[in-house]
Design a protein around this motif. Structure first.
Motif, PDB file in Angstrom:
ATOM      1  N   ARG A   1       0.888  -1.229  -0.005  1.00  0.00           N
ATOM      2  CA  ARG A   1      -0.195  -0.068  -0.175  1.00  0.00           C
ATOM      3  C   ARG A   1       0.989   1.093   0.038  1.00  0.00           C
ATOM      4  O   ARG A   1       1.787   1.439   0.785  1.00  0.00           O
ATOM      5  N   LEU A   2       0.320   2.292  -0.912  1.00  0.00           N
ATOM      6  CA  LEU A   2       1.126   3.667  -0.866  1.00  0.00           C
ATOM      7  C   LEU A   2       0.226   4.329   0.279  1.00  0.00           C
ATOM      8  O   LEU A   2      -0.893   4.518   0.461  1.00  0.00           O
ATOM      9  N   GLU A   3       1.075   4.429   1.357  1.00  0.00           N
ATOM     10  CA  GLU A   3       0.654   5.283   2.860  1.00  0.00           C
ATOM     11  C   GLU A   3       1.346   6.421   2.845  1.00  0.00           C
ATOM     12  O   GLU A   3       2.733   6.492   2.982  1.00  0.00           O
ATOM     13  N   GLN A   4       0.771   7.352   3.893  1.00  0.00           N
ATOM     14  CA  GLN A   4       1.271   8.352   4.259  1.00  0.00           C
ATOM     15  C   GLN A   4       1.939   7.800   5.880  1.00  0.00           C
ATOM     16  O   GLN A   4       1.090   7.453   6.888  1.00  0.00           O
ATOM     17  N   VAL A   5       3.205   7.864   5.977  1.00  0.00           N
ATOM     18  CA  VAL A   5       3.805   7.485   7.359  1.00  0.00           C
ATOM     19  C   VAL A   5       4.692   8.564   7.925  1.00  0.00           C
ATOM     20  O   VAL A   5       4.856   9.480   7.107  1.00  0.00           O
ATOM     21  N   PRO A   6       4.957   8.286   9.331  1.00  0.00           N
ATOM     22  CA  PRO A   6       5.496   9.529   9.674  1.00  0.00           C
ATOM     23  C   PRO A   6       7.043   9.634   9.285  1.00  0.00           C
ATOM     24  O   PRO A   6       7.683   8.543   8.991  1.00  0.00           O
ATOM     25  N   LEU A   7       7.666  10.571   9.015  1.00  0.00           N
ATOM     26  CA  LEU A   7       8.945  10.904   8.704  1.00  0.00           C
ATOM     27  C   LEU A   7       9.892  10.126   9.733  1.00  0.00           C
ATOM     28  O   LEU A   7       9.685  10.138  10.960  1.00  0.00           O
ATOM     29  N   PRO A   8      10.930   9.542   9.260  1.00  0.00           N
ATOM     30  CA  PRO A   8      12.017   8.965  10.202  1.00  0.00           C
ATOM     31  C   PRO A   8      12.286  10.032  11.209  1.00  0.00           C
ATOM     32  O   PRO A   8      12.600  11.029  10.808  1.00  0.00           O
ATOM     33  N   GLY A   9      12.493   9.724  12.520  1.00  0.00           N
ATOM     34  CA  GLY A   9      13.049  10.609  13.079  1.00  0.00           C
ATOM     35  C   GLY A   9      14.514  10.860  12.935  1.00  0.00           C
ATOM     36  O   GLY A   9      15.227  10.256  12.147  1.00  0.00           O
ATOM     37  N   ALA A  10      14.951  11.700  13.870  1.00  0.00           N
ATOM     38  CA  ALA A  10      16.522  12.013  13.837  1.00  0.00           C
ATOM     39  C   ALA A  10      17.490  10.751  13.942  1.00  0.00           C
ATOM     40  O   ALA A  10      17.103   9.797  14.619  1.00  0.00           O
ATOM     41  N   PRO A  11      18.243  10.426  13.094  1.00  0.00           N
ATOM     42  CA  PRO A  11      18.996   9.302  12.905  1.00  0.00           C
ATOM     43  C   PRO A  11      19.640   9.009  14.445  1.00  0.00           C
ATOM     44  O   PRO A  11      20.263  10.015  15.054  1.00  0.00           O
ATOM     45  N   GLN A  12      19.534   8.070  14.846  1.00  0.00           N
ATOM     46  CA  GLN A  12      20.281   7.161  16.144  1.00  0.00           C
ATOM     47  C   GLN A  12      21.832   7.530  15.986  1.00  0.00           C
ATOM     48  O   GLN A  12      22.452   7.628  14.940  1.00  0.00           O
ATOM     49  N   PRO A  13      22.515   7.332  17.031  1.00  0.00           N
ATOM     50  CA  PRO A  13      23.979   7.554  17.084  1.00  0.00           C
ATOM     51  C   PRO A  13      24.368   6.284  15.894  1.00  0.00           C
ATOM     52  O   PRO A  13      24.111   5.138  16.176  1.00  0.00           O
ATOM     53  N   GLY A  14      25.572   6.880  15.087  1.00  0.00           N
ATOM     54  CA  GLY A  14      26.020   5.888  14.259  1.00  0.00           C
ATOM     55  C   GLY A  14      25.376   5.775  12.927  1.00  0.00           C
ATOM     56  O   GLY A  14      25.676   5.262  12.264  1.00  0.00           O
TER      57      GLY A  14
END
Length: 362
Positions: free
Chosen positions: A19-32
């Protein structure tokens, strides 16, 4: 980025249910880790397997031990893009860098990771199958999986690095091919990539076994010496006739079917090597005395383990032209009909359809 902001993504829910869906943007990248704005992402055979017959790799019974993903997953792992954010501790990369990313997320702690065989990690998690992938505008991945693209590197070619690395890994597993006769069984994407890598490794002649007219032409276009159609002749006899009656030195099985696995073994000479690259969906019966009696070697080849730089260099200096492999360029909004359905219904006329999640597709 606003935590409430969303993006469009191709999310796997089940067999024939992407399905083409609206999903939350990924959060800020974790360490590394880093966050990448995706430029192009190819539809892989494994993506098509998940669409038509899944779950194959996607974990559904329990969360994946490394990523925690279970069930729904954003697909896509053959991609390139531009870094937009870096997590703490990331060195050597900065926003604006153009990169491609290895898909083998790994633990870094098991025996295989510590010996450089991270593709065999005890907790291996492929981006886009066991963790959210790149059929979306943004994706977060570990920085250790990144490879910088040279200045002027064609971005479309960035989506072909991953499948070419599969072919390169298989070729390296076979050992030296210099001057050898090589047979590649199947001229789909991985088969074509393997043909290109075998030629780059100095194979004397590369024979493709293929029945599709379109793929036969593609095999010759990317460097196969000749193509043999097993439905039109005795392929084993033909190959023996080309090799003084002995058989090929090395074969690569790039389909993943019990019949073609046997064929790949039958076309090689005594003490030859057969590299199994295809994804097999069912078991098969085989008399292992055939291996004992001929001292043939059967070698498994899974994904890659450090071959991205080789492929990037070959593309960058013009020794590899990926243009013949690209048979479709689409936007993310067309990924179902012009992507998955097109591949499912017209697989023979397609090699690699690449997808742009942004306006880059035009």
């Amino acid at each position: 980025m606003n935590s409430q902001a969303t993006m469009t993504a191709a999310v796997w829910h089940g067999r024939k249910d992407i399905r083409l869906e609206q999903v939350p943007l990924p959060g800020a990248p974790q360490p590394g880790w880093v966050q990448i704005r995706v430029h192009w992402c190819g539809i892989c055979g494994s993506d098509l397997h998940e669409y038509l017959a899944g779950p194959v790799f996607i974990p559904v019974d329990a969360p994946h031990p490394l990523t925690g993903i279970r069930g729904q997953c954003i697909l896509g792992h053959e991609f390139c893009g531009e870094i937009v954010a870096t997590g703490d501790g990331v060195e050597g990369y900065a926003p604006g860098d153009k990169v491609a990313a290895d898909a083998c997320q790994h633990c870094g702690q098991c025996r295989f990771c510590k010996t450089g065989q991270y593709n065999l990690c005890e907790q291996l998690a492929f981006t886009g199958l066991m963790n959210n992938g790149a059929f979306a505008e943004f994706v977060n991945v570990p920085a250790e999986l990144l490879y910088r693209l040279p200045e002027g590197f064609p971005l479309e070619a960035g989506a072909l690095i991953e499948p070419l690395a599969v072919g390169m890994h298989a070729v390296k597993k076979a050992g030296s091919l210099l001057g050898e006769t090589v047979v590649v069984v199947g001229a789909g994407t991985i088969g074509l990539c393997t043909i290109m890598c075998a030629k780059a490794a100095g194979a004397g002649q590369v024979i493709a076994l293929e029945m599709s007219a379109a793929r036969k032409a593609k095999a010759l276009e990317v460097g196969a010496t000749r193509v043999i159609d097993p439905s039109e002749c005795d392929a084993i006899a033909e190959i023996k006739a080309l090799t003084g009656g002995y058989g090929a030195d090395t074969s690569f099985e790039c389909i993943g079917h019990k019949a073609t696995a046997k064929l790949a073994l039958d076309v090689i000479r005594k003490a030859g090597r057969c590299v199994m690259v295809g994804i097999f969906e069912e078991p098969s019966e085989f008399n292992f005395f055939e291996i004992v009696a001929t001292e043939k070697q059967v070698i498994g080849s899974l994904a890659y383990a450090g071959e991205f730089p080789d492929v990037i260099a070959l593309i960058a200096d013009g020794r590899m032209d990926v243009t013949p492999l690209i048979t479709g360029r689409i936007g993310l909004d067309n990924i179902l009909e012009q992507g998955f359905e097109e591949l499912a219904n017209h697989k023979d006329r397609n090699v690699k359809i690449i997808v742009s999640p942004s306006a880059l597709a035009g």
